[in-house]
Structure formats: C-alpha cells, structure tokens
Design an enzyme around this catalytic site. Structure first.
Site, PDB file in Angstrom:
ATOM      1  N   SER A  52       0.823  -1.215   0.000  1.00  0.00           N
ATOM      2  CA  SER A  52       0.000   0.000   0.000  1.00  0.00           C
ATOM      3  C   SER A  52       0.855   1.262   0.000  1.00  0.00           C
ATOM      4  O   SER A  52       2.003   1.256   0.446  1.00  0.00           O
ATOM      5  CB  SER A  52      -0.889   0.039   1.237  1.00  0.00           C
ATOM      6  OG  SER A  52      -1.632  -1.133   1.339  1.00  0.00           O
TER       7      SER A  52
HETATM    8  N1  SAH Z   1       0.308  -5.551   3.952  1.00  0.00           N
HETATM    9  C1  SAH Z   1       1.078  -5.851   2.747  1.00  0.00           C
HETATM   10  C2  SAH Z   1       0.323  -5.610   1.468  1.00  0.00           C
HETATM   11  C3  SAH Z   1      -0.799  -6.560   1.308  1.00  0.00           C
HETATM   12  S1  SAH Z   1      -1.439  -6.781  -0.319  1.00  0.00           S
HETATM   13  C4  SAH Z   1       2.403  -5.113   2.748  1.00  0.00           C
HETATM   14  O1  SAH Z   1       2.697  -4.361   3.668  1.00  0.00           O
HETATM   15  O2  SAH Z   1       3.175  -5.349   1.807  1.00  0.00           O
HETATM   16  C5  SAH Z   1      -2.734  -7.890   0.142  1.00  0.00           C
HETATM   17  C6  SAH Z   1      -2.267  -9.304   0.422  1.00  0.00           C
HETATM   18  O3  SAH Z   1      -3.379 -10.030   0.918  1.00  0.00           O
HETATM   19  C7  SAH Z   1      -1.768 -10.041  -0.793  1.00  0.00           C
HETATM   20  O4  SAH Z   1      -0.442 -10.459  -0.584  1.00  0.00           O
HETATM   21  C8  SAH Z   1      -2.728 -11.234  -0.920  1.00  0.00           C
HETATM   22  O5  SAH Z   1      -2.099 -12.423  -1.356  1.00  0.00           O
HETATM   23  C9  SAH Z   1      -3.212 -11.374   0.504  1.00  0.00           C
HETATM   24  N2  SAH Z   1      -4.484 -12.067   0.688  1.00  0.00           N
HETATM   25  C10 SAH Z   1      -5.609 -12.018  -0.085  1.00  0.00           C
HETATM   26  N3  SAH Z   1      -6.571 -12.791   0.447  1.00  0.00           N
HETATM   27  C11 SAH Z   1      -6.051 -13.344   1.577  1.00  0.00           C
HETATM   28  C12 SAH Z   1      -6.565 -14.236   2.568  1.00  0.00           C
HETATM   29  N4  SAH Z   1      -7.802 -14.743   2.504  1.00  0.00           N
HETATM   30  N5  SAH Z   1      -5.742 -14.603   3.581  1.00  0.00           N
HETATM   31  C13 SAH Z   1      -4.486 -14.108   3.670  1.00  0.00           C
HETATM   32  N6  SAH Z   1      -3.948 -13.264   2.766  1.00  0.00           N
HETATM   33  C14 SAH Z   1      -4.721 -12.877   1.732  1.00  0.00           C
END
Ligand code: SAH
Length: 201
Positions: A52
C-alpha cells in the site's frame, strides 16, 4: 516521505511517524519497485499483489491506537512492511498470507531486519488465527465483501479492526474501523481506498 506525505495528510500520532521514519521501506521491495520505495503510491510486490501507499499504511496503523502490550493480527502479509510497522508499536504480531511465496519472502526479510516479534503464517486469513486470539488490533490489507465474522469474534474487549469493505456495485472500497465495547461491535467509515481483493479458501 514523512514530512511531505504523512504529516500534511493527517498522520498526527508521533509513534507512527517515528516508526515510519525508522523502518526502511526499500528493504521490503525487490527489482524496479525498489527505487520508488518512498514515493506516494502503491507498488508491485509479485504474485499480482501490491504494497500500500505509505499514507494508507500510516493512517490504518494510527487508527488502531496500538499500545506496547497489544497483540495484533494482520491479514495479507504481502511484503511484510505493514507487519514490521505494527511490530514496533506493540508486543506481538501474527500476520497471515495465503500466497506461500510471498509469505516466505516476507518472513525472510523480517528475520533479516530483526523483527523477531512477528510470526508469519500461510493460511486463509479470513478465518483469523484463533490460537493467539483475542487481538487488541486487527488490520486487513485486502478488500472483503463482508467483514469476516471470525475476525470480529477474535477481537478483544476494547479491540479495533480496520478493514477495507467492497460494497457491492460500488468502487472504491470503504475503509472501516470496527470497535468492540462489551458485546457490542460498531463501525465508522474512515475514507475510500483501493485494495486487492481478499480471496477466501
Ligand atoms: N500488507 C502488505 C500488502 C498486502 S497486499 C504489505 O505491507 O506489503 C494484500 C495481500 O493479501 C496479498 O499479498 C494477498 O495475497 C493477501 N491475501 C488475499 N486474500 C487473503 C486471505 N484470505 N488470507 C491471507 N492473505 C490474503
């Protein structure tokens, strides 16, 4: 980043500003994204996912009002950057990622940089992580159609949950802050956001 993007746009919590100044965001990125690490935007982290925008990380973190003794849960580890920020503001962070490759890389980065109060799990984060519950703070870094009930159930009394909600037929998403007081859980909308979708299973 702190002076130009965070302070002028509503990040007032000194603790959040301090950790965002201290933690090297570039260490969580690889390839061409790395040289854009401190710019005001989201960036690719592989597997079609994104880290983000710094302002969104800061405002979500600030909304949780973490205390040194808090335990936090993050859904969507991605690069591990958000987990690193949380970890410097509370005592323990559990972070869940469903893409094993991302989890492995984030875990290696966090270990290399010495964030040893963060545990990375590969699982469907919409189920939460019951064995370490309840949580004082839960941060969901992907957009849900509805707030997963297990996350609400795993919130401690006085706990807070910040989650982007994809309201049907509407774009962008609504970033909501839920709070538990006794048996009652209420929310308020913070601001519109655009996150990758939460995928269950
Ligand atoms: N917080 C992260 C960015 C997250 S992007 C950072 O600081 O870099 C959102 C993430 O959520 C992605 O990597 C995606 O694979 C994950 N995601 C999506 N659905 C999910 C679920 N049900 N359980 C765990 N992770 C999930």
């Amino acid at each position: 980043m702190v002076a130009e993007q965070l302070i002028p746009h509503g990040v007032t919590d000194e603790r959040v500003l301090r950790v965002m100044a201290e933690i090297p965001r570039d260490e969580f990125l690889t390839g061409p994204a790395r040289r854009h690490a401190y710019e005001d935007r989201a960036l690719q982290i592989g597997c079609g996912q994104t880290i983000s925008q710094p302002l969104v990380v800061a405002l979500m973190t600030q909304s949780l009002n973490l205390q040194p003794e808090s335990t936090a849960l993050e859904v969507g580890t991605g690069s591990g950057y958000q987990a690193a920020i949380l970890s410097r503001l509370c005592s323990r962070v559990i972070t869940i990622e469903r893409e094993a490759a991302l989890a492995e890389q984030a875990s290696a980065t966090l270990r290399r940089l010495g964030f040893d109060n963060v545990e990375v799990a590969v699982a469907d984060g919409s189920l939460g992580w019951p064995s370490a519950a309840p949580y004082d703070a839960i941060l969901v870094a992907c957009a849900a159609r509805e707030v997963p009930q297990p996350l609400v159930d795993q919130l401690a009394p006085g706990g807070r949950l910040v989650v982007p909600v994809q309201v049907a037929g509407e774009e962008p998403q609504d970033l909501r802050l839920y709070a538990r007081a006794g048996d009652e859980v209420t929310y308020r909308s913070l601001f519109p956001v655009l996150f990758v979708p939460l995928r269950t299973g």
